[in-house]
Scaffold this motif. Structure first.
Motif, mmCIF file in Angstrom:
data_model
loop_
_atom_site.group_PDB
_atom_site.id
_atom_site.type_symbol
_atom_site.label_atom_id
_atom_site.label_comp_id
_atom_site.label_asym_id
_atom_site.label_seq_id
_atom_site.Cartn_x
_atom_site.Cartn_y
_atom_site.Cartn_z
ATOM 1 N N LEU A 175 -3.586 5.575 1.186
ATOM 2 C CA LEU A 175 -2.897 4.972 1.459
ATOM 3 C C LEU A 175 -1.665 5.710 2.479
ATOM 4 O O LEU A 175 -1.490 4.377 3.200
ATOM 5 C CB LEU A 175 -2.533 4.460 0.177
ATOM 6 C CG LEU A 175 -4.010 3.788 -0.557
ATOM 7 C CD1 LEU A 175 -3.679 3.394 -2.397
ATOM 8 C CD2 LEU A 175 -4.122 2.650 0.576
ATOM 9 N N THR B 296 0.687 -1.277 0.257
ATOM 10 C CA THR B 296 0.105 0.327 -0.038
ATOM 11 C C THR B 296 0.809 1.286 0.300
ATOM 12 O O THR B 296 -0.104 1.945 -0.287
ATOM 13 C CB THR B 296 -1.375 0.145 1.594
ATOM 14 O OG1 THR B 296 -0.028 -0.233 2.384
ATOM 15 C CG2 THR B 296 -1.901 -1.195 0.916
ATOM 16 N N SER C 269 -0.426 3.113 5.696
ATOM 17 C CA SER C 269 0.478 2.352 5.319
ATOM 18 C C SER C 269 1.288 2.479 6.266
ATOM 19 O O SER C 269 1.526 2.135 7.947
ATOM 20 C CB SER C 269 1.476 2.352 3.979
ATOM 21 O OG SER C 269 1.061 1.968 3.411
#
Length: 161
Positions: free
Chosen positions: A116, A91, A120
């Motif tokens: 994202l 990701t 992450s």
């Protein structure tokens, strides 16, 4: 040289050099490191990223960054034993590709990229975040009654109606 012929030409030249060196048993310094399958991803990703940045083509740049990131990740896993197969790395690569896509054309990609990236980072630093949250909780637990008293005094005497 036309830009749409650059990628196949570079790939064919690289493949020809690779097979020619294998045929004549020519060895390179760090050849065992360079001639692994993640290197193919890195080379193709680098070429696509370069074409995407130079032509301001966000689709080639996005694909190139994803391939370049996967190549670096797999080299880190297989060659250097730096990383493991954990989903936050994937990701993170896609988040960086979205953010660089946004940097090329300023259209779309910033929202998914930041979301994202946050996901992450939260997954990669989960243990640190939970330790910090636990220490914050224990700190708030000790000052909780005094905080309630201060809020009550403010509401009774200092709040303007």
């Amino acid at each position: 040289m036309k830009s749409n012929q650059a990628l196949p030409g570079i790939i064919l030249i690289a493949a020809g050099i690779f097979f020619l060196t294998r045929q004549f048993n020519f060895t390179f310094p760090y050849g065992d490191l360079l001639f692994q399958w993640p290197s193919i991803l890195i080379i193709i990703g680098f070429v696509l990223s370069w074409q995407g940045f130079s032509n301001r083509d966000d689709h080639k740049m996005f694909s190139g960054i994803v391939l370049l990131g996967l190549g670096i990740l797999f080299h880190g896993i297989y060659t250097f034993n730096y990383w493991t197969y954990e989903w936050p790395y994937f990701t993170l690569i896609i988040a960086l590709a979205f953010l660089l896509k946004y940097a090329v054309n300023k259209r779309d990609g910033a929202g998914p990229g930041f979301i994202l990236l946050i996901i992450s980072a939260a997954a990669l630093f989960y243990s640190t975040i939970t330790e910090w949250a636990y220490s914050l909780h224990s700190s708030v637990e000790t000052i909780w009654p005094g905080l309630l008293i201060l809020i009550g005094v403010y509401l009774l005497f200092f709040r303007k109606r």
